[in-house]
Design a protein around this motif. Sequence first.
Motif: not given
Length: 402
Positions: A350-369
């Motif tokens: 996604g774009k650099i929005s500076y907001e911890y939105d659903d897209n950011t949460l999903e990216a962190v989650y996949n990285f953790q897995l």
Amino acid sequence: MNIKYILLLFMSFLPYSSFANIDTSLCTPKTFIVSGYYSSLPNQTFYYRENYDREIRLNGRGTHGASGQAVFNGMIAAPKNYKFGTKIYFPQYGVGEVHDRGQAIVNAGVRGYSNDRIDIWMGHGEDGLKRALSFGKQKVTGYICPDNVEVGFNMNNFLIHEKFFDVLIWSIYLEPGRKDQFVKTLQKYLYKLGYLKKEHQTGYYGEVTKQAVCSFQQKMGLTYPGSGVCGYFGPRTRNTMKNLAIANKLFNNSFYKKLISINELENINLSIKTKKENLKEEKNINTKKEEILQKIKDEILKEENNITKDKKQEKEEKLFVFTRGIGPGERSAEVGHLQEALKTVGYYEGKISYEYDDNTLEAVYNFQLDQGIINHKTDSMVKGYFGPSTRASLNGILIQQL
């Protein structure tokens, strides 16, 4: 730096101190990543961490090493596999003895270091701090030697840069409330770059200086209005301002390119002492010395006409190291850095929005897995939260990519 200065520097190596008489055939050569540390004193006019109390919290009171030995000329901090009393000879400086440890003093392969890391104690007070900061962090070849070598460093060979504050400003974190020569140097550059009035060069980091730094950051695209970090002189701001100062010929970057000749010159000087009786070999050595001296001249002339950037250092300075937890719903500059980092390692599109939105949460989650930090059965409270284990894993990957 002119040629006369370099010639004087060259001549200062001849003859060298008594350390040059050490028989290295009895020693084991080893290359280290070397930096310096010092013992702070009350009432210094400047500190690395703003004041004496913060300095001793960072480095301890600096009176004794981990072995219990009082600090002395020659003390070294080394990783735990180096026994107290181990002696290490550096032809350029002298002989040190291991009597201290440190959290950052690690073996090769840890924290991205290619060689074992050691620290040399460089004295008390402001002179000790100046030596340590001017020395920086260098790769140096030394020799682990027997116990019967004399311990001590020639402190005059840990050169303090003649324009100390102008050069070291780019490695010091500054924030509002600080008052010293580092702040005054920052204000000088802000004035020359058009962000601060001349009369505001007071040495105090007050609201006026904070606003000037914030204006610079916004113009350079380093932060956005209302950000909690706007006005703080951190790594990305330092690197951007340094490059702009170089481009405007306000600062000479040549100090960051270590004189490549020092190790070579010392090796030649040692050879001269041990092969004096052989005239032919002496002639060859002198020829080699002239080649090295010419190399120094060529390097200096090249730097005077065309200042180049050290790409690896530039990447290191641009690297944002994550130090705190970040979670869904937060909006901050750190979230923007996290999105950029996740995009770099292929988890965020996604774009650099500076907001911890659903897209950011999903990216962190996949990285953790993928990193094995969590699994599909993990408590949902930690899924997608950028906590300690996730930070450590992402920081490590980013460092390895430098």
